[in-house]
Design a protein around this motif. Structure first.
Motif, PDB file in Angstrom:
ATOM      1  N   GLU A 199     -69.175  -8.733  74.959  1.00 18.49           N
ATOM      2  CA  GLU A 199     -68.096  -8.296  75.602  1.00 18.49           C
ATOM      3  C   GLU A 199     -66.759  -8.890  76.076  1.00 18.49           C
ATOM      4  O   GLU A 199     -65.998  -7.992  76.789  1.00 18.49           O
ATOM      5  N   GLU A 200     -66.553  -9.636  76.168  1.00 18.69           N
ATOM      6  CA  GLU A 200     -66.017 -10.829  76.953  1.00 18.69           C
ATOM      7  C   GLU A 200     -64.785 -11.414  75.958  1.00 18.69           C
ATOM      8  O   GLU A 200     -64.457 -12.552  75.507  1.00 18.69           O
ATOM      9  N   GLN A 201     -64.249 -10.119  75.265  1.00 20.35           N
ATOM     10  CA  GLN A 201     -63.488 -10.568  73.965  1.00 20.35           C
ATOM     11  C   GLN A 201     -61.673 -11.138  74.546  1.00 20.35           C
ATOM     12  O   GLN A 201     -62.142 -12.551  73.925  1.00 20.35           O
ATOM     13  N   LYS A 202     -61.739 -11.789  75.622  1.00 20.23           N
ATOM     14  CA  LYS A 202     -60.640 -13.088  75.950  1.00 20.23           C
ATOM     15  C   LYS A 202     -61.063 -14.455  76.064  1.00 20.23           C
ATOM     16  O   LYS A 202     -60.633 -15.353  75.601  1.00 20.23           O
ATOM     17  N   ALA A 203     -62.512 -14.232  76.499  1.00 21.38           N
ATOM     18  CA  ALA A 203     -62.286 -15.591  76.637  1.00 21.38           C
ATOM     19  C   ALA A 203     -63.019 -16.261  75.114  1.00 21.38           C
ATOM     20  O   ALA A 203     -63.568 -17.122  75.298  1.00 21.38           O
ATOM     21  N   LEU A 204     -63.323 -14.805  74.280  1.00 22.98           N
ATOM     22  CA  LEU A 204     -63.965 -15.243  72.932  1.00 22.98           C
ATOM     23  C   LEU A 204     -62.994 -16.038  72.389  1.00 22.98           C
ATOM     24  O   LEU A 204     -62.785 -17.368  71.923  1.00 22.98           O
ATOM     25  N   ASP A 205     -61.254 -15.526  72.676  1.00 18.74           N
ATOM     26  CA  ASP A 205     -60.314 -15.507  71.696  1.00 18.74           C
ATOM     27  C   ASP A 205     -60.422 -17.331  72.890  1.00 18.74           C
ATOM     28  O   ASP A 205     -59.612 -18.106  71.676  1.00 18.74           O
ATOM     29  N   THR A 206     -60.403 -17.443  73.558  1.00 22.88           N
ATOM     30  CA  THR A 206     -60.080 -18.456  74.249  1.00 22.88           C
ATOM     31  C   THR A 206     -61.459 -19.680  73.819  1.00 22.88           C
ATOM     32  O   THR A 206     -60.852 -21.366  73.512  1.00 22.88           O
ATOM     33  N   HIS A 207     -62.386 -19.884  73.925  1.00 21.83           N
ATOM     34  CA  HIS A 207     -63.195 -20.473  73.231  1.00 21.83           C
ATOM     35  C   HIS A 207     -64.535 -20.271  71.975  1.00 21.83           C
ATOM     36  O   HIS A 207     -64.350 -20.881  71.655  1.00 21.83           O
ATOM     37  N   VAL A 208     -64.110 -19.676  71.218  1.00 19.91           N
ATOM     38  CA  VAL A 208     -64.938 -19.408  69.988  1.00 19.91           C
ATOM     39  C   VAL A 208     -63.509 -19.022  68.786  1.00 19.91           C
ATOM     40  O   VAL A 208     -64.177 -20.247  67.782  1.00 19.91           O
ATOM     41  N   TRP A 209     -63.111 -18.172  69.228  1.00 21.74           N
ATOM     42  CA  TRP A 209     -62.518 -17.648  67.434  1.00 21.74           C
ATOM     43  C   TRP A 209     -61.189 -19.124  67.607  1.00 21.74           C
ATOM     44  O   TRP A 209     -60.613 -18.508  68.516  1.00 21.74           O
ATOM     45  N   VAL A 210     -61.216 -19.611  66.238  1.00 26.37           N
ATOM     46  CA  VAL A 210     -59.855 -20.456  65.672  1.00 26.37           C
ATOM     47  C   VAL A 210     -58.602 -19.068  65.470  1.00 26.37           C
ATOM     48  O   VAL A 210     -59.013 -17.982  64.747  1.00 26.37           O
ATOM     49  N   GLY A 211     -57.649 -19.191  65.982  1.00 31.94           N
ATOM     50  CA  GLY A 211     -56.190 -18.533  66.020  1.00 31.94           C
ATOM     51  C   GLY A 211     -54.883 -19.483  65.567  1.00 31.94           C
ATOM     52  O   GLY A 211     -54.658 -20.461  66.431  1.00 31.94           O
ATOM     53  N   GLY A 212     -54.261 -19.003  65.300  1.00 34.92           N
ATOM     54  CA  GLY A 212     -52.898 -19.574  65.459  1.00 34.92           C
ATOM     55  C   GLY A 212     -52.551 -20.818  64.088  1.00 34.92           C
ATOM     56  O   GLY A 212     -51.759 -21.477  64.529  1.00 34.92           O
ATOM     57  N   ASN A 213     -53.845 -20.966  63.938  1.00 33.40           N
ATOM     58  CA  ASN A 213     -53.735 -21.973  61.956  1.00 33.40           C
ATOM     59  C   ASN A 213     -52.654 -22.046  61.789  1.00 33.40           C
ATOM     60  O   ASN A 213     -52.447 -21.060  61.036  1.00 33.40           O
ATOM     61  N   THR A 214     -51.617 -22.649  60.546  1.00 36.11           N
ATOM     62  CA  THR A 214     -50.985 -22.986  59.875  1.00 36.11           C
ATOM     63  C   THR A 214     -50.893 -24.327  58.772  1.00 36.11           C
ATOM     64  O   THR A 214     -51.698 -24.539  58.821  1.00 36.11           O
ATOM     65  N   GLY A 215     -50.728 -23.761  58.155  1.00 30.74           N
ATOM     66  CA  GLY A 215     -50.363 -24.861  56.589  1.00 30.74           C
ATOM     67  C   GLY A 215     -51.725 -25.314  56.128  1.00 30.74           C
ATOM     68  O   GLY A 215     -52.626 -24.014  55.990  1.00 30.74           O
ATOM     69  N   ASN A 216     -52.451 -26.286  56.545  1.00 30.21           N
ATOM     70  CA  ASN A 216     -53.845 -26.221  55.440  1.00 30.21           C
ATOM     71  C   ASN A 216     -55.067 -26.155  56.574  1.00 30.21           C
ATOM     72  O   ASN A 216     -56.360 -26.015  56.003  1.00 30.21           O
ATOM     73  N   GLU A 217     -54.955 -25.930  57.350  1.00 26.28           N
ATOM     74  CA  GLU A 217     -55.791 -25.283  58.192  1.00 26.28           C
ATOM     75  C   GLU A 217     -55.878 -23.718  58.796  1.00 26.28           C
ATOM     76  O   GLU A 217     -56.887 -23.325  59.185  1.00 26.28           O
ATOM     77  N   ALA A 218     -54.857 -22.614  58.088  1.00 22.52           N
ATOM     78  CA  ALA A 218     -54.646 -21.165  58.465  1.00 22.52           C
ATOM     79  C   ALA A 218     -56.095 -20.649  57.566  1.00 22.52           C
ATOM     80  O   ALA A 218     -56.404 -19.718  58.179  1.00 22.52           O
ATOM     81  N   TRP A 219     -56.607 -21.586  56.566  1.00 22.04           N
ATOM     82  CA  TRP A 219     -57.728 -20.383  56.301  1.00 22.04           C
ATOM     83  C   TRP A 219     -58.734 -20.323  57.606  1.00 22.04           C
ATOM     84  O   TRP A 219     -60.045 -19.819  56.968  1.00 22.04           O
ATOM     85  N   MET A 220     -58.867 -20.906  58.265  1.00 24.14           N
ATOM     86  CA  MET A 220     -59.669 -20.870  59.580  1.00 24.14           C
ATOM     87  C   MET A 220     -59.768 -20.107  60.563  1.00 24.14           C
ATOM     88  O   MET A 220     -60.968 -19.093  61.175  1.00 24.14           O
ATOM     89  N   ASN A 221     -58.382 -19.383  60.190  1.00 22.71           N
ATOM     90  CA  ASN A 221     -58.124 -18.256  61.199  1.00 22.71           C
ATOM     91  C   ASN A 221     -59.134 -17.142  61.725  1.00 22.71           C
ATOM     92  O   ASN A 221     -58.998 -16.371  60.176  1.00 22.71           O
ATOM     93  N   GLY A 222     -59.636 -16.999  62.471  1.00 26.43           N
ATOM     94  CA  GLY A 222     -61.004 -15.399  62.618  1.00 26.43           C
ATOM     95  C   GLY A 222     -62.099 -16.711  61.931  1.00 26.43           C
ATOM     96  O   GLY A 222     -62.725 -15.832  62.705  1.00 26.43           O
ATOM     97  N   GLY A 223     -62.146 -17.909  62.581  1.00 29.05           N
ATOM     98  CA  GLY A 223     -63.003 -18.867  61.966  1.00 29.05           C
ATOM     99  C   GLY A 223     -63.996 -19.293  63.217  1.00 29.05           C
ATOM    100  O   GLY A 223     -62.873 -18.653  64.664  1.00 29.05           O
ATOM    101  N   THR A 224     -64.722 -19.929  63.381  1.00 27.98           N
ATOM    102  CA  THR A 224     -65.724 -20.722  64.516  1.00 27.98           C
ATOM    103  C   THR A 224     -65.973 -22.146  63.506  1.00 27.98           C
ATOM    104  O   THR A 224     -66.159 -21.400  63.172  1.00 27.98           O
TER     105      THR A 224
END
Ligand code: HEM
Length: 376
Positions: A199-224
């Motif tokens: 239920e803690e969406q914001k905390a998950l975005d901060t501590h769990v979900w990868v986001g904002g990657n570019t280039g060779n690591e963009a494939w991990m966005n939304g991953g963990t």
């Protein structure tokens, strides 16, 4: 309904309310070439989609195929409901590395966070319980459903991916939703009280979900990242320690799970409150060392399971906690905490880390895609 949705921004089995049972397996890929790897991931994706719906794998399932051939599905889940089965796939560092010769041409795509975990003080890791090119975590409320999933995925991978290690967890040691009761670990303490919750969406975005990657690591966005540690617990020694000692080690009460500084299960611990010989929350208690205030504010999504693998021939239970945590970056969200715990945690005397793995968990997928597609 007891079906966990398969498609989505993130893979299932992470923020999914925690199921009661788990079977997790790590694999080494034995074929070479990108096409072979993609074909395997496509076959697994198709099977996982069936499995999570509670259906047989394959077009003809357990009994509908050619009478003179082995059935596509092994059959032990016939008649069982989906049981909230979730299947989560992750990639180990060795999948990317070309050190043993070119494999899949992925060397340049290794995310910086997919490190080789360092050796921690006290580690007693067994090679045969550690590492792996790939991991598949199956969680369900029925153990037979989780085992059926891993068995059929291993079977589909036969000749292409070899099981390196696997582990069955018989009971959750964490809760990942505010709707769940906190379960207990094998030391008898509530585990998962201060965990990150779905239920803690914001905390998950901060501590769990990868986001904002570019280039060779963009494939991990939304991953963990999935950290796995097989932690054997010295049950017999623990069972000879006093209740007072046990509570002092965790910094929480046994029955209620409240911090020793007072209140009820979900009260915040007060680390400054003075006691007779120092603060009431002992500085070497597990909670004092694992609390965000001692770790630069970092949190993790813990999703581990109790395990028992019989006994060890000396009459001691081979039992413990199969620790699983999902974090945005193990370099900031796991390694420093594990190091601090290994050096100072009063709990360490009762533990032995015997297996270890770190896996990059790619994002979830849409209909028609295959798991890990963003990497290729
Ligand atoms: C909290 C048990 C290993 C990280 C707790 C709690 C218990 C517990 C009983 C308090 C209740 C709760 O908030 O969940 C254990 C046992 C372990 C183990 C029995 C080994 C067998 C680890 C490891 C890590 C870890 C290896 C990470 C490196 C945490 C964190 C908390 C916690 C982050 C929450 C602290 C807070 O915010 O108050 N653990 N734990 N634990 N543990 Fe563990």
């Amino acid at each position: 309904e007891d079906i966990v949705p398969f498609h989505g921004q993130h893979q299932a089995g992470i923020a999914t309310p925690m199921q009661d049972r788990m079977h997790i397996a790590a694999f080494d890929v034995t074929v070479e070439g990108r096409d072979e790897l993609v074909a395997l991931l496509k076959d697994w994706t198709a099977a996982i989609e069936h499995l999570m719906k509670g259906a047989d794998v394959g077009e003809f399932g357990a009994t509908g195929g050619n009478y003179d051939a082995p059935p596509e599905d092994t059959g032990e889940a016939i008649g069982l409901p989906a049981s909230h089965l979730s299947v989560t796939v992750g990639f180990g560092r060795t999948l990317f590395e070309d050190s043993r010769g070119p494999r899949f041409g992925l060397q340049g795509r290794i995310p910086a966070a997919l490190i080789d975990l360092p050796h921690f003080p006290g580690d007693a890791l067994e090679e045969a319980r550690s590492g792996g090119d790939l991991v598949i975590q199956a969680c369900a409320d029925d153990p037979q459903v989780a085992v059926h999933a891993i068995r059929n995925l291993a079977r589909i991978g036969f000749g292409r991916a070899r099981v390196r290690w696997s582990q069955i967890g018989f009971g959750r040691t964490s809760s990942t939703s505010t709707s769940q009761m906190t379960p207990r670990n094998l030391f008898g303490f509530k585990d998962g009280t201060a965990n990150l919750k779905a239920e803690e969406q914001k905390a998950l975005d901060t501590h769990v979900w990868v986001g904002g990657n570019t280039g060779n690591e963009a494939w991990m966005n939304g991953g963990t990242y999935l950290v796995a540690r097989r932690i054997r617990m010295h049950i017999e020694t623990w069972d000879r320690t006093s209740l007072g000692e046990q509570e002092t080690i965790f910094g929480r009460t046994k029955r209620e799970g409240a911090p020793l500084s007072g209140g009820t299960e979900f009260s915040e611990p007060d680390f400054a409150m003075p006691g007779r010989g120092g603060p009431i929350m002992p500085v070497d208690s597990h909670v004092a060392l694992a609390h965000p205030s001692a770790n630069g504010g970092v949190q993790m999504l813990r999703r581990g399971f109790n395990y028992t693998d019989g006994s060890d021939g000396l009459g001691r239970l081979d039992a413990g906690l199969f620790f699983i945590a999902f974090v945005i970056d193990p370099r900031t969200h796991y390694v420093p905490m594990q190091n601090a715990m290994a050096k100072n945690d009063a709990l360490v005397e009762y533990l032995k880390h015997t297996g270890s793995g770190l896996f990059a968990v790619p994002p979830g997928i849409a209909q028609g895609q295959f798991l890990g597609q963003s990497l290729f």
